[in-house]
Design a protein around this motif. Structure first.
Motif, short mmCIF file in Angstrom:
data_model
loop_
_atom_site.label_atom_id
_atom_site.label_comp_id
_atom_site.label_asym_id
_atom_site.label_seq_id
_atom_site.Cartn_x
_atom_site.Cartn_y
_atom_site.Cartn_z
N TYR A 144 0.81 -1.22 0.00
CA TYR A 144 0.00 0.00 0.00
C TYR A 144 0.84 1.26 0.00
O TYR A 144 0.46 2.27 -0.60
N ARG A 145 1.99 1.23 0.64
CA ARG A 145 2.83 2.42 0.72
C ARG A 145 3.41 2.80 -0.64
O ARG A 145 3.57 3.97 -0.96
N SER A 147 2.21 2.49 -3.76
CA SER A 147 1.21 2.51 -4.83
C SER A 147 1.14 3.92 -5.40
O SER A 147 0.34 4.75 -4.97
N GLU A 148 1.98 4.21 -6.39
CA GLU A 148 2.15 5.58 -6.87
C GLU A 148 0.88 6.17 -7.46
O GLU A 148 0.47 7.29 -7.11
N TYR A 150 -2.22 5.29 -7.08
CA TYR A 150 -3.26 5.46 -6.07
C TYR A 150 -2.98 6.70 -5.23
O TYR A 150 -3.87 7.49 -4.93
N ASN A 151 -1.72 6.87 -4.82
CA ASN A 151 -1.37 8.03 -4.01
C ASN A 151 -1.60 9.33 -4.77
O ASN A 151 -1.93 10.36 -4.17
N GLY A 154 -6.02 8.35 -5.99
CA GLY A 154 -7.02 7.67 -5.17
C GLY A 154 -8.02 6.88 -6.01
O GLY A 154 -9.13 6.58 -5.56
#
Length: 263
Positions: A144-145, A147-148, A150-151, A154
């Protein structure tokens, strides 16, 4: 890899309490991929125009239309990334089943599958591959950290294959099913074996998500969210270890817990 080319800027009104401000925001590009198989159009899929070769391979193998990378004679992606042409040895029955029995899945990208009827003739997965709980929890934090897209937006799902030697292969897309197909396809293109691996996914563990692991002989699936009842049944029937709510120091193991060391 430059993921910013998949972003599109829009102007929005951002409302905080009762005060509105006009600002620029970013959204993810969504395009229609047309897949041609042996010169004939097979299907169209809405997706991010990225990793389209891997997407095509992963999808065709998930649907059992091709059995392996060795069945592919040629694969070409158009310059705009919106068409993939595959020439390959195919399973005609599976292809016709995709046309005849296709099911609109519960995926966010409106995925389509011809293998969601629960009658898969796939051998029970008896692999002795196992993993430590700490490894699962450490990897899902990284998952999760890092996840480009998504960051940035979203607006995407992610899939990651964790291999026996600790290597990881990841993919992101607007659809959960697409992300899995892309991650698996990337493994196949790189000649990586997935029979001793863990599939990490974002989002719920529905039956279609589990079915993709079944088709590729992946023994363990992990998410930090919940499974559906049919997802649990499918995993139990086919010998898949299904893990949900993996977060912090906890996880729920729904089926075949023997692959998680210490359980």
């Amino acid at each position: 890899m430059d993921n910013t080319k998949y972003l599109k800027t829009v102007v929005i009104d951002k409302l905080i309490e009762n005060e509105a401000t006009e600002i620029e925001d970013v959204t993810i590009e969504e395009s229609r991929l047309n897949l041609y198989l042996n010169g004939e159009k097979t299907i169209s899929m809405m997706c991010i125009p990225k990793d389209q070769d891997a997407h095509a391979i992963g999808f065709l193998m998930s649907e059992n239309v091709i059995s392996g990378i060795e069945d592919i004679e040629s694969l070409e992606v158009s310059e705009d990334g919106l068409r993939v042409d595959v020439k390959a040895k195919i399973d005609e029955n599976s292809l016709q089943n995709l046309y005849k029995e296709k099911t609109l899945t519960s995926g966010c990208g409106g995925g389509v599958t011809g293998t969601a009827d629960g009658n898969l003739e796939i051998p029970f997965n008896q692999t002795a591959f196992n993993i430590k709980p700490k490894t699962i929890l450490d990897e899902i934090k990284i998952f999760y950290r890092e996840s480009e897209l998504y960051n940035l937006t979203g607006c995407v799902h992610k899939a990651m294959i964790y291999l026996l030697d600790g290597t990881t292969v990841t993919a992101e897309d607007i659809g959960r099913h697409n992300a899995i197909d892309k991650a698996i396809g990337r493994c196949k293109l790189q000649g990586l074996e997935t029979k001793k691996s863990v599939l990490f996914v974002s989002g719920r563990l529905s039956s279609e998500m589990v079915t993709k692991a079944v088709m590729h002989r992946i023994p363990i699936i992990v998410s930090r969210t919940a499974p559906t009842y049919l997802g649990v049944q499918t995993a139990h029937k086919h010998g898949i270890t299904l893990i949900g709510f993996a977060r912090g120091k906890k996880m729920n193991i729904y089926t075949h817990s023997g692959r998680v060391l210490g359980v």
